[in-house]
Design a protein around this motif. Structure first.
Motif, PDB file in Angstrom:
ATOM      1  N   PHE A 216      -9.969  -6.922  -5.921  1.00  0.00           N
ATOM      2  CA  PHE A 216     -10.065  -5.593  -5.993  1.00  0.00           C
ATOM      3  C   PHE A 216     -11.600  -4.468  -6.412  1.00  0.00           C
ATOM      4  O   PHE A 216     -11.620  -3.624  -6.003  1.00  0.00           O
ATOM      5  CB  PHE A 216     -10.367  -5.752  -8.117  1.00  0.00           C
TER       6      PHE A 216
ATOM      7  N   MET B 202      -7.626   0.164 -10.800  1.00  0.00           N
ATOM      8  CA  MET B 202      -7.237  -0.418  -9.388  1.00  0.00           C
ATOM      9  C   MET B 202      -6.316  -1.561 -10.337  1.00  0.00           C
ATOM     10  O   MET B 202      -7.441  -2.470 -11.205  1.00  0.00           O
ATOM     11  CB  MET B 202      -7.785  -1.179  -8.013  1.00  0.00           C
TER      12      MET B 202
ATOM     13  N   THR C  47      -1.025  -4.360  -6.406  1.00  0.00           N
ATOM     14  CA  THR C  47      -1.214  -3.728  -7.305  1.00  0.00           C
ATOM     15  C   THR C  47      -1.171  -2.139  -7.131  1.00  0.00           C
ATOM     16  O   THR C  47      -0.758  -1.733  -6.238  1.00  0.00           O
ATOM     17  CB  THR C  47      -2.810  -3.575  -6.900  1.00  0.00           C
TER      18      THR C  47
ATOM     19  N   ILE D 129      -3.895   1.917  -7.052  1.00  0.00           N
ATOM     20  CA  ILE D 129      -4.207   2.648  -7.743  1.00  0.00           C
ATOM     21  C   ILE D 129      -3.848   4.492  -7.867  1.00  0.00           C
ATOM     22  O   ILE D 129      -3.621   4.788  -7.308  1.00  0.00           O
ATOM     23  CB  ILE D 129      -5.440   3.513  -6.248  1.00  0.00           C
TER      24      ILE D 129
ATOM     25  N   ALA E 108      -8.334   6.241  -0.914  1.00  0.00           N
ATOM     26  CA  ALA E 108      -7.844   5.348  -1.419  1.00  0.00           C
ATOM     27  C   ALA E 108      -6.852   4.772  -0.665  1.00  0.00           C
ATOM     28  O   ALA E 108      -7.257   3.198  -0.784  1.00  0.00           O
ATOM     29  CB  ALA E 108      -6.354   6.029  -2.485  1.00  0.00           C
TER      30      ALA E 108
ATOM     31  N   ILE F  97      -7.102   0.595   0.138  1.00  0.00           N
ATOM     32  CA  ILE F  97      -6.294  -0.248   0.263  1.00  0.00           C
ATOM     33  C   ILE F  97      -6.137  -0.932   1.078  1.00  0.00           C
ATOM     34  O   ILE F  97      -5.882  -1.612   1.028  1.00  0.00           O
ATOM     35  CB  ILE F  97      -4.627   1.015  -0.082  1.00  0.00           C
TER      36      ILE F  97
ATOM     37  N   GLN G 231      -9.323  -3.871   0.222  1.00  0.00           N
ATOM     38  CA  GLN G 231      -8.114  -5.178  -0.525  1.00  0.00           C
ATOM     39  C   GLN G 231      -6.925  -5.664   0.490  1.00  0.00           C
ATOM     40  O   GLN G 231      -7.566  -6.805  -0.025  1.00  0.00           O
ATOM     41  CB  GLN G 231      -7.508  -4.147  -1.378  1.00  0.00           C
TER      42      GLN G 231
END
Length: 320
Positions: free
Chosen positions: A36, A84, A232, A234, A256, A260, A263
């Motif tokens: 995260f 997130m 997850t 966002i 974003a 992603i 992550q």
């Protein structure tokens, strides 16, 4: 004299807007050293660079702005701008998301990513505005596994009687009840203490969370069930989104997408040596008999088919 004064005023008025800065709050419950945190860092760097620091991102990790439910509610109120969170908790607000929590629905991470990034995932994101939220895309936690302090779990009968912490998620509760466990919802921020104090026997999380939250310090046994893929999401507050110009909305969307990617890469990194690291930390790790789990869960699958529609579940299973 008047001419010089006029020029001076014009220069000042032009400089004012150029210096104006927007600060957005970005929240999550995991520690900064987690996947995260990797996503948040990538998001912040992208937004601030592309906006020439006209938009500043303040990161609030570790649940400093509340648990995931509180963060989602804050997004609806507009007191948090971006977050997130796990889809499992957002599913309490956008029920269609809960389909991703059906056990053993995804073959692997590639399959899951194709589903959430494809038409099915995007159709669910389209449901967010009606619930006072705006989803920008899906990241991931990885596949969830079972840990506990009582015994090795290789097949369903060994789960019976264990008190297992779950998220506030009806699909997880139904599945673990069907397996004979006593599922107990506990907020993420309270999980470590609950395990340490024996309030619950075990929990279920991806390797990424078990590692970065140091759950191995308070859990002995790790069963590689891989029972649920955990995306997850966002999300941005609609009230924040509505104030952004079209160019700034593109900056947020681009950031974003980078968050992603960051992550997912961090999850892959954590999982590549995850079992080795957890074994080294003292956990006893074992594989499980997945066909037996599927057999015991059959009655629950009937309910899941009724809830989400068999066509939807089949469309997910058949996604390449």
């Amino acid at each position: 004299m008047t001419k010089y004064l006029l020029v001076s005023v014009q220069v000042f008025s032009l400089a004012g807007p150029a210096l104006a800065q927007t600060t957005l709050k970005y929240a999550f419950v995991n520690p900064m050293n987690s996947h995260f945190g990797a996503a948040a860092t990538a998001f912040k760097e992208s937004v601030e660079a592309d906006s020439q620091r006209r938009i500043k991102i303040d990161i609030f990790p570790g649940g400093t702005l509340g648990g995931e439910r509180e963060i989602v509610e804050s997004l609806q109120l507009g007191t948090v701008d971006l977050a997130m969170t796990s889809t499992s908790v957002v599913g309490n607000f956008v029920p269609e998301l809960l389909v991703f929590d059906v056990p053993f629905l995804f073959r692997d991470a590639s399959h899951a990513r194709h589903v959430v990034d494809g038409p099915i995932g995007q159709q669910i994101l389209a449901k967010f505005p009606a619930r006072g939220l705006l989803g920008l895309g899906y990241g991931e936690n990885g596949f969830r596994h079972l840990t506990n302090n009582k015994r090795e779990v290789r097949e369903p009968s060994q789960i019976a009687g264990l008190t297992i912490r779950t998220m506030e998620n009806p699909i997880h509760l139904a599945a673990f009840s069907q397996l004979g466990a006593r599922p107990t919802p506990i907020p993420w921020a309270e999980l470590y203490t609950a395990l340490q104090g024996g309030v619950v026997d075990g929990e279920e999380n991806p390797l990424s969370n078990i590692l970065t939250a140091k759950l191995f310090q308070v859990q002995k046994y790790l069963s590689l069930t891989g029972h649920v893929y955990a995306p997850t999401v966002i999300t941005i507050a609609p009230s924040t989104w509505s104030k952004l110009s079209a160019p700034d909305k593109k900056i947020i969307k681009d950031a974003a997408a980078k968050a992603i990617v960051a992550q997912r890469q961090k999850v892959e990194e954590l999982e590549s040596d995850g079992v080795k690291e957890l074994t080294k930390a003292g956990m006893v790790v074992n594989d499980v008999d997945k066909p037996r789990f599927l057999e015991v869960l059959k009655p629950a699958y009937v309910k899941f088919s009724q809830q989400f529609g068999e066509k939807t579940l089949e469309a997910i299973r058949e996604t390449k």
